[in-house]
Write a protein that holds these residues in place. Sequence first.
Motif, mmCIF file in Angstrom:
data_model
loop_
_atom_site.group_PDB
_atom_site.id
_atom_site.type_symbol
_atom_site.label_atom_id
_atom_site.label_comp_id
_atom_site.label_asym_id
_atom_site.label_seq_id
_atom_site.Cartn_x
_atom_site.Cartn_y
_atom_site.Cartn_z
ATOM 1 N N MET A 110 -17.531 -66.735 113.513
ATOM 2 C CA MET A 110 -18.338 -65.594 113.068
ATOM 3 C C MET A 110 -17.490 -64.338 112.921
ATOM 4 S SD MET A 110 -21.910 -65.881 115.180
ATOM 5 C CE MET A 110 -22.444 -64.288 114.522
ATOM 6 N N THR A 111 -16.518 -64.178 113.802
ATOM 7 C CA THR A 111 -15.631 -63.021 113.723
ATOM 8 C C THR A 111 -14.745 -63.103 112.482
ATOM 9 O OG1 THR A 111 -15.592 -62.980 116.146
ATOM 10 C CG2 THR A 111 -13.959 -61.652 114.990
ATOM 11 N N ALA A 112 -14.174 -64.291 112.246
ATOM 12 C CA ALA A 112 -13.278 -64.461 111.102
ATOM 13 C C ALA A 112 -14.024 -64.308 109.781
ATOM 14 C CB ALA A 112 -12.602 -65.830 111.175
ATOM 15 N N GLY A 138 -19.003 -57.430 124.789
ATOM 16 C CA GLY A 138 -18.876 -56.815 123.468
ATOM 17 C C GLY A 138 -17.540 -56.138 123.246
ATOM 18 N N LEU A 139 -16.477 -56.723 123.768
ATOM 19 C CA LEU A 139 -15.144 -56.145 123.598
ATOM 20 C C LEU A 139 -14.469 -56.740 122.366
ATOM 21 C CD1 LEU A 139 -13.838 -56.124 127.286
ATOM 22 C CD2 LEU A 139 -14.840 -54.245 125.990
ATOM 23 N N PRO A 140 -13.560 -55.972 121.744
ATOM 24 C CA PRO A 140 -12.863 -56.495 120.572
ATOM 25 C C PRO A 140 -11.911 -57.614 120.988
ATOM 26 C CG PRO A 140 -11.984 -54.350 121.213
ATOM 27 C CD PRO A 140 -13.189 -54.596 122.058
ATOM 28 N N PRO A 141 -11.596 -58.551 120.093
ATOM 29 C CA PRO A 141 -11.938 -58.508 118.662
ATOM 30 C C PRO A 141 -13.027 -59.492 118.277
ATOM 31 C CG PRO A 141 -10.086 -59.967 118.987
ATOM 32 C CD PRO A 141 -10.550 -59.561 120.371
ATOM 33 N N LEU A 142 -13.781 -60.027 119.215
ATOM 34 C CA LEU A 142 -14.683 -61.136 118.932
ATOM 35 C C LEU A 142 -16.034 -60.657 118.399
ATOM 36 C CD1 LEU A 142 -13.789 -63.463 121.947
ATOM 37 C CD2 LEU A 142 -12.891 -63.487 119.611
ATOM 38 N N PHE A 193 -27.103 -60.378 113.791
ATOM 39 C CA PHE A 193 -25.735 -60.813 114.083
ATOM 40 C C PHE A 193 -25.534 -60.890 115.595
ATOM 41 C CE2 PHE A 193 -21.211 -60.817 114.457
ATOM 42 C CZ PHE A 193 -20.704 -61.290 113.256
ATOM 43 N N TYR A 194 -26.032 -59.881 116.301
ATOM 44 C CA TYR A 194 -25.916 -59.861 117.757
ATOM 45 C C TYR A 194 -26.730 -60.991 118.384
ATOM 46 C CZ TYR A 194 -26.500 -58.196 122.569
ATOM 47 O OH TYR A 194 -26.542 -58.114 123.934
ATOM 48 N N LEU A 195 -27.908 -61.289 117.821
ATOM 49 C CA LEU A 195 -28.748 -62.357 118.353
ATOM 50 C C LEU A 195 -27.998 -63.687 118.336
ATOM 51 C CD1 LEU A 195 -32.486 -62.943 117.540
ATOM 52 C CD2 LEU A 195 -30.883 -64.835 117.378
ATOM 53 N N VAL A 196 -27.376 -64.008 117.215
ATOM 54 C CA VAL A 196 -26.659 -65.282 117.115
ATOM 55 C C VAL A 196 -25.468 -65.299 118.063
ATOM 56 C CG1 VAL A 196 -25.378 -66.793 115.560
ATOM 57 C CG2 VAL A 196 -27.420 -65.617 114.746
ATOM 58 N N SER A 197 -24.680 -64.226 118.068
ATOM 59 C CA SER A 197 -23.484 -64.180 118.902
ATOM 60 C C SER A 197 -23.825 -64.259 120.389
ATOM 61 C CB SER A 197 -22.697 -62.898 118.613
ATOM 62 O OG SER A 197 -21.597 -62.771 119.481
ATOM 63 N N SER A 198 -24.782 -63.459 120.842
ATOM 64 C CA SER A 198 -25.118 -63.442 122.268
ATOM 65 C C SER A 198 -25.766 -64.755 122.708
ATOM 66 C CB SER A 198 -26.055 -62.273 122.564
ATOM 67 O OG SER A 198 -27.285 -62.402 121.876
ATOM 68 N N THR A 199 -26.568 -65.363 121.844
ATOM 69 C CA THR A 199 -27.213 -66.620 122.200
ATOM 70 C C THR A 199 -26.182 -67.734 122.360
ATOM 71 O OG1 THR A 199 -29.211 -65.961 121.007
ATOM 72 C CG2 THR A 199 -28.970 -68.288 121.518
ATOM 73 N N LEU A 200 -25.253 -67.849 121.422
ATOM 74 C CA LEU A 200 -24.205 -68.854 121.531
ATOM 75 C C LEU A 200 -23.346 -68.626 122.781
ATOM 76 C CD1 LEU A 200 -22.994 -69.014 117.803
ATOM 77 C CD2 LEU A 200 -24.378 -70.718 119.005
#
Length: 553
Positions: free
Chosen positions: A504-506, A412-416, A334-341
């Motif tokens: 991804m968050t939603a 990595g702060l909320p809420p994303l 999950f982190y890989l996809v989020s950080s890469t985007l």
Amino acid sequence: MSGFLAHLPVLPILVPLAGAAIMLFFDERRRRLKARINVATTIVLALASLALLVETAADPNTAQVYRLGDWPAPFAIVLVADPLASLMVMLTSLLALASLTFSLARWHRSGAHFHSLFQILLMGLNGSFLTGDLFNLFVFFEIMLAASFGLLLHGSGAPRIRASLQYIAINLAASSLFLLGVSLIYGVTGTLNMADLSLRMAMVAPGDRTLLEAGAALLSVSFLVKAGMWPLCFWLPQAYSVASAPVAAIFVITSKVGIAVILRLSLLIFGQEASFGSEVLLAGGLATIAFGAIGVLASQAMGRIASFSVLVSSGTLLAAIGFSSPAVTAGALFYLVSSTLTICAFFLLIELVERGREPGADVFAVTAEAYGLDEPDEEEVLHESEEVGVAIPATIAFLGIGFFACALLIAGLPPLSGFVAKVAMLTAVLNPAGFGAESANAPVGVWGWSFVALLILSGLATLLAMLRTGIRIFWVPNEGSMVQRVRVIEYAPVVGLLALCVAMTAAGEPVMSFMRAAATAVHAPDAYVRGVLPDGSPAVPDGENENGVEAIQ
């Protein structure tokens, strides 16, 4: 699968190959035509990748195997589409669409053969994720590197030439280690098919075990160089920070090739219970997080901040792999996809923000702050206090919102989604009972607490660096800066990538469910092996001995 769907695993390789070959028939005077072909090819690739992801998600416990020439494995060249491979191929297509769209504004005209090299890079990336044997992994890896050499030089300039020389040297050395490692593994096992290797591990003689592990170590080092693990990462910040914006954006996924391959091979070949290299990955990953966080804090230019953020992302993923836990791996995916985007969007946004700024403005701002040169006199303060307000141009407002979203996601702060990914990893590390009944009473340990501390501190370091940079760019007035015109075709990719993070968050639970299924499939690769070798036994052709090595007649 049957009919057209049976050919889905090969399309992510054939489509960019065909597109690159067609574009080579036209010279650079037909750049507009080549751009249209590139866009059409990338859209088809994205649709094929989406179809492959949907097919894989429908049954994540089954690996889709494509045998070229319909030869039986392990002698055939096989492509294997499991949840991890389809996820990485889809992610590559998304980054390709964003980077290509951004380049059409002006960057694709800055050098020759941009469009052909772009498609060749995509072919190498997709082949590296889908291939089922080590030799073809080496082939696709070299295709990817060859295209990246040309793309790094795109736009010319002395900084890019210097960075490319270092980039070429270190990656050629990594390729040499790759070839040596593959040779040692083949000499011991007599096969390079990944599924066949997992079955032949038990057949390796004790005296040959050292050679096998040496080959695996050389292979791992070559991929750790590409992943940017400390101390093998000295080349990455320099190369990524000087590359053109669309090239730097697509390069973000190239650093994930080594991580994906290490994740697959470590569990497929050495198994879930093996501890080979896990402590090295943990120590190296934690050191990379610390080095990247320090680099983020020390950087004055936004390009350097983004480059060191790539290292923080790589270190986090490598350390997560070192825990050898499906729960941690799910959060890491999950982190890989989020950080890469996010980092891809940040690289594109940097070019838009810096377009209207004077060269060296960040360095001058730090120097002025250190020596008190930026302090206004009393008359300026009184004059500014009389103003009711200052109008903010729409372009600056849009860029500021994008920068703020990138800061939240990278830190990595909320809420994303960056926050969701870090919470998933931290929960898995701090709750060993979630790993399974066999580890219900296992303590967190030094590695776990170190990972938790560095993950939090790296987020804090990123937040401070982004706040410092954002204040200097968007808050403090700069008379030397001009509001530049930003085209929709440039800002739309940034909005699209950030919107995917919001989506991804939603849809956090459905996305995390897929990540859990992908992590489970990687940690229990029985479906992968059965798909490639349906009979469940290693194939030993005539002329081979009991160790699977061809006998000398």
